[in-house]
Design a protein around this motif. Sequence first.
Motif, PDB file in Angstrom:
ATOM      1  N   THR A   1     -10.958  13.065  46.898  1.00 19.47           N
ATOM      2  CA  THR A   1     -10.116  11.617  46.701  1.00 19.47           C
ATOM      3  C   THR A   1      -9.183  11.993  48.394  1.00 19.47           C
ATOM      4  OG1 THR A   1      -8.817  12.926  45.130  1.00 19.47           O
ATOM      5  CG2 THR A   1     -10.152  11.200  43.929  1.00 19.47           C
TER       6      THR A   1
ATOM      7  N   ILE B   1      -9.306  16.453  44.531  1.00 21.37           N
ATOM      8  CA  ILE B   1      -7.879  16.299  45.422  1.00 21.37           C
ATOM      9  C   ILE B   1      -9.332  16.355  46.440  1.00 21.37           C
ATOM     10  CG2 ILE B   1      -6.176  17.468  46.375  1.00 21.37           C
ATOM     11  CD1 ILE B   1      -4.723  17.828  44.060  1.00 21.37           C
TER      12      ILE B   1
ATOM     13  N   PRO C   1      -6.869   1.856  39.719  1.00 20.99           N
ATOM     14  CA  PRO C   1      -6.195   3.240  40.081  1.00 20.99           C
ATOM     15  C   PRO C   1      -7.461   4.411  40.540  1.00 20.99           C
ATOM     16  CG  PRO C   1      -5.538   3.535  38.034  1.00 20.99           C
ATOM     17  CD  PRO C   1      -6.098   2.292  38.307  1.00 20.99           C
TER      18      PRO C   1
ATOM     19  N   TRP D   1      -8.962   3.502  29.988  1.00 21.51           N
ATOM     20  CA  TRP D   1      -9.898   4.226  31.173  1.00 21.51           C
ATOM     21  C   TRP D   1     -10.932   4.899  30.711  1.00 21.51           C
ATOM     22  CZ3 TRP D   1      -5.858   8.884  31.433  1.00 21.51           C
ATOM     23  CH2 TRP D   1      -4.129   8.730  31.788  1.00 21.51           C
TER      24      TRP D   1
ATOM     25  N   MET E   1      -9.292  11.609  40.133  1.00 18.92           N
ATOM     26  CA  MET E   1      -8.985  13.250  40.131  1.00 18.92           C
ATOM     27  C   MET E   1      -8.832  13.749  38.216  1.00 18.92           C
ATOM     28  SD  MET E   1      -6.006  13.657  42.593  1.00 18.92           S
ATOM     29  CE  MET E   1      -5.284  11.796  42.591  1.00 18.92           C
ATOM     30  N   LEU E   2      -8.899  12.555  36.894  1.00 20.54           N
ATOM     31  CA  LEU E   2      -8.718  12.985  35.971  1.00 20.54           C
ATOM     32  C   LEU E   2     -10.298  13.802  35.594  1.00 20.54           C
ATOM     33  CD1 LEU E   2      -7.458  12.756  33.229  1.00 20.54           C
ATOM     34  CD2 LEU E   2      -8.775  10.118  33.462  1.00 20.54           C
TER      35      LEU E   2
ATOM     36  N   LEU F   1      -8.688  19.960  39.342  1.00 25.12           N
ATOM     37  CA  LEU F   1      -8.365  19.352  39.390  1.00 25.12           C
ATOM     38  C   LEU F   1      -8.413  19.101  40.987  1.00 25.12           C
ATOM     39  CD1 LEU F   1      -5.991  16.759  39.720  1.00 25.12           C
ATOM     40  CD2 LEU F   1      -4.164  18.717  39.553  1.00 25.12           C
TER      41      LEU F   1
ATOM     42  N   ALA G   1      -8.547   6.547  42.621  1.00 24.37           N
ATOM     43  CA  ALA G   1      -8.389   8.504  43.020  1.00 24.37           C
ATOM     44  C   ALA G   1      -7.792   8.693  42.162  1.00 24.37           C
ATOM     45  CB  ALA G   1      -7.739   8.094  43.839  1.00 24.37           C
ATOM     46  N   ARG G   2      -6.874   8.435  41.100  1.00 22.70           N
ATOM     47  CA  ARG G   2      -6.285   8.582  39.620  1.00 22.70           C
ATOM     48  C   ARG G   2      -7.016   9.407  38.984  1.00 22.70           C
ATOM     49  NH1 ARG G   2      -0.966   6.413  38.512  1.00 22.70           N
ATOM     50  NH2 ARG G   2      -1.946   4.310  39.607  1.00 22.70           N
ATOM     51  N   ARG G   3      -8.020   8.263  38.744  1.00 23.93           N
ATOM     52  CA  ARG G   3      -9.157   8.262  37.658  1.00 23.93           C
ATOM     53  C   ARG G   3     -10.290   9.264  38.143  1.00 23.93           C
ATOM     54  NH1 ARG G   3      -5.819   6.228  35.470  1.00 23.93           N
ATOM     55  NH2 ARG G   3      -5.626   4.150  34.751  1.00 23.93           N
TER      56      ARG G   3
END
Length: 325
Positions: A124, A121, A215, A195, A221-222, A117, A217-219
């Motif tokens: 992103t 971060i 999204p 996803w 980070m995932l 994670l 950035a969220r993907r």
Amino acid sequence: MTDITKDAIAPPRSFLSQDAIQLFYRLLAALLICAVLAVLSDSFLSLGNILNVLRQASLTFFIASGLTLVVLTAGLDLSVGANVALSACIAGTVIHKTGSPALGILTGLACGGIVGLLNGIMVTALRIPSFIATYGMLWVLNGLTYWYMAGETLHGFPTGFRQIGSGYLFGLPIPIYLLLVFLGIGTFFAQRTIWGQEIYAIGANPVAARLSGIPVARRLMLVYAVSGTMAGLASIIFLSRLNSAEADIGESLTLPAIAAVLIGGTSLFGGVGTVFGTFIGALILTLVLNGMNLLSVSANWQPLVTGVIVILAVWLDMKTRRRTQ
């Protein structure tokens, strides 16, 4: 007008496609290697050696499967080996201190996921290129692990815990069952979920993916968190199998994982590849290393051979894709 949404979320991900052709060639290569080794070595086709190959391939696969998702987004995670080392040392400490393998396993997975994670971060939120961010993280993790262990080695874990990496069930090593489970989960996630399609879309065209409402950035980070968690899982398998943990446990793990991803056909430019291909890549790499050991090839030459194979795999893949495009 270009249909951005269609371009972004409808990548060609069917197995009845170019991916299927690429997988067929890689399976053919694996079978050819097996045939050559069967002729050159009498012990290659022994049951013990076959199971050993599958178990070794499974260990590489656990790291490489999460890394595949990162590479599908046109990123790279160079910290997976160092992540394995730190997660294994912390998980081993927890097991020693508490006597609870379950708590140690959860701690190892959490440690790996948190590191992943943090990588996400940096990529992103801070917009640091993944190569630089994860290379820096590699050194941070190495420093933390050597400081944490202070030259000591943890060993002597509970018998039940050691069954994860060394035990057998119905005649097969337990890591092979875990490989099949995570191969199924990874393939389903990448090929059959929204996803998963969004991850392919980000790798194929991040601008179109963002404009279509994904999204990004969220993907991202995932996928880095998943890659870190799979490194945490690999740390548990290594800890269980080796029955020890030390600071340098992950130094030789990163490059084979990257090699498995590339040999498996995942493009460094993103948007192309499969988790199943990565399994085949891990199997081919393990077969080559196993064959060199059986044929008594010097350990000094083995990295050279591995490097040549990776270069050839990437070159052939790029040439094939240019031709089909």
